[in-house]
Design a protein around this motif. Structure first.
Motif, short mmCIF file in Angstrom:
data_model
loop_
_atom_site.label_atom_id
_atom_site.label_comp_id
_atom_site.label_asym_id
_atom_site.label_seq_id
_atom_site.Cartn_x
_atom_site.Cartn_y
_atom_site.Cartn_z
N ALA A 5 -63.58 28.92 43.83
CA ALA A 5 -62.81 28.76 42.59
C ALA A 5 -61.34 29.01 42.87
N GLY A 6 -61.02 30.00 43.69
CA GLY A 6 -59.62 30.28 44.04
C GLY A 6 -59.00 29.12 44.81
N ILE A 7 -59.75 28.56 45.73
CA ILE A 7 -59.25 27.44 46.53
C ILE A 7 -59.02 26.22 45.63
N LEU A 8 -59.98 25.95 44.74
CA LEU A 8 -59.82 24.82 43.81
C LEU A 8 -58.63 25.03 42.87
N GLY A 9 -58.46 26.26 42.40
CA GLY A 9 -57.31 26.58 41.55
C GLY A 9 -56.00 26.38 42.28
N LEU A 10 -55.95 26.80 43.54
CA LEU A 10 -54.75 26.63 44.35
C LEU A 10 -54.48 25.14 44.60
N LEU A 11 -55.51 24.35 44.82
CA LEU A 11 -55.35 22.91 45.01
C LEU A 11 -54.82 22.24 43.73
N ILE A 12 -55.31 22.68 42.60
CA ILE A 12 -54.82 22.13 41.33
C ILE A 12 -53.34 22.44 41.16
N LEU A 13 -52.95 23.67 41.47
CA LEU A 13 -51.53 24.04 41.38
C LEU A 13 -50.68 23.23 42.35
N LEU A 14 -51.18 23.02 43.56
CA LEU A 14 -50.44 22.23 44.54
C LEU A 14 -50.30 20.78 44.09
N LEU A 15 -51.30 20.26 43.42
CA LEU A 15 -51.22 18.89 42.91
C LEU A 15 -50.28 18.79 41.70
N GLN A 16 -50.19 19.85 40.93
CA GLN A 16 -49.33 19.84 39.74
C GLN A 16 -47.85 19.99 40.08
N TYR A 17 -47.53 20.63 41.20
CA TYR A 17 -46.13 20.88 41.56
C TYR A 17 -45.30 19.60 41.60
N PRO A 18 -45.73 18.56 42.33
CA PRO A 18 -44.92 17.33 42.36
C PRO A 18 -44.80 16.66 40.99
N LEU A 19 -45.86 16.80 40.18
CA LEU A 19 -45.82 16.20 38.85
C LEU A 19 -44.72 16.81 37.99
N TRP A 20 -44.55 18.11 38.05
CA TRP A 20 -43.59 18.79 37.19
C TRP A 20 -42.23 18.97 37.85
N LEU A 21 -42.19 19.35 39.11
CA LEU A 21 -40.93 19.73 39.73
C LEU A 21 -40.52 18.86 40.91
N GLY A 22 -41.33 17.90 41.29
CA GLY A 22 -41.05 17.09 42.47
C GLY A 22 -39.95 16.06 42.24
N LYS A 23 -39.73 15.23 43.26
CA LYS A 23 -38.65 14.25 43.24
C LYS A 23 -38.79 13.27 42.07
N GLY A 24 -39.97 12.82 41.79
CA GLY A 24 -40.20 11.89 40.69
C GLY A 24 -40.92 12.54 39.53
N GLY A 25 -40.79 13.84 39.41
CA GLY A 25 -41.55 14.58 38.41
C GLY A 25 -40.96 14.53 37.02
N TRP A 26 -41.60 15.28 36.13
CA TRP A 26 -41.24 15.33 34.73
C TRP A 26 -39.82 15.84 34.53
N LEU A 27 -39.42 16.85 35.25
CA LEU A 27 -38.08 17.43 35.10
C LEU A 27 -37.01 16.40 35.45
N ARG A 28 -37.19 15.68 36.53
CA ARG A 28 -36.23 14.64 36.94
C ARG A 28 -36.20 13.50 35.92
N ALA A 29 -37.36 13.13 35.40
CA ALA A 29 -37.42 12.08 34.39
C ALA A 29 -36.67 12.50 33.14
N TRP A 30 -36.79 13.75 32.73
CA TRP A 30 -36.08 14.27 31.57
C TRP A 30 -34.57 14.24 31.81
N GLN A 31 -34.12 14.65 33.01
CA GLN A 31 -32.70 14.61 33.34
C GLN A 31 -32.17 13.19 33.30
N LEU A 32 -32.91 12.26 33.86
CA LEU A 32 -32.49 10.86 33.84
C LEU A 32 -32.42 10.32 32.42
N ASP A 33 -33.35 10.72 31.59
CA ASP A 33 -33.34 10.30 30.19
C ASP A 33 -32.08 10.81 29.48
#
Length: 101
Positions: A5-33
């Motif tokens: 469960a800990g490993i799966l949780g860590l994998l989920i967090l690692l997959l979420q990082y690019p979505l929210w904070l990565g180069k093409g993530g939500w934060l960058r999309a908001w800045q561009l908007d």
């Protein structure tokens, strides 16, 4: 089981990082908007200025009234036989305020 469960949780967090904070993530999309919104506002102001300038150019090309108005206001030109009177409205306003004190 906890380790899995800990490993799966860590994998989920690692997959979420690019979505929210990565180069093409939500934060960058908001800045561009935000940048797009600011640029649209600036473009609207420039379009209004360009329309004003285009109308002025059209007036200068087609009629003599705009040329005459510009010559009178910017260059102080007068017609032959014309008399120009200038008065200072601020002087009368300041003298009136001195009397009221």
């Amino acid at each position: 089981m906890r380790i899995l469960a800990g490993i799966l949780g860590l994998l989920i967090l690692l997959l979420q990082y690019p979505l929210w904070l990565g180069k093409g993530g939500w934060l960058r999309a908001w800045q561009l908007d935000q940048e797009v919104s600011r640029q649209k506002d600036k473009n609207a102001q420039l379009d209004a200025r360009n329309a004003t300038l285009a109308a002025e150019v059209r007036d200068l090309k087609t009629g003599t009234e705009a040329i005459e108005e510009r010559a009178r206001s910017e260059m102080g030109m007068l017609r032959p036989g014309e008399v120009f009177f200038q008065y200072d409205d601020n002087q009368s306003a300041t003298s009136g305020s001195k009397n009221s004190h």
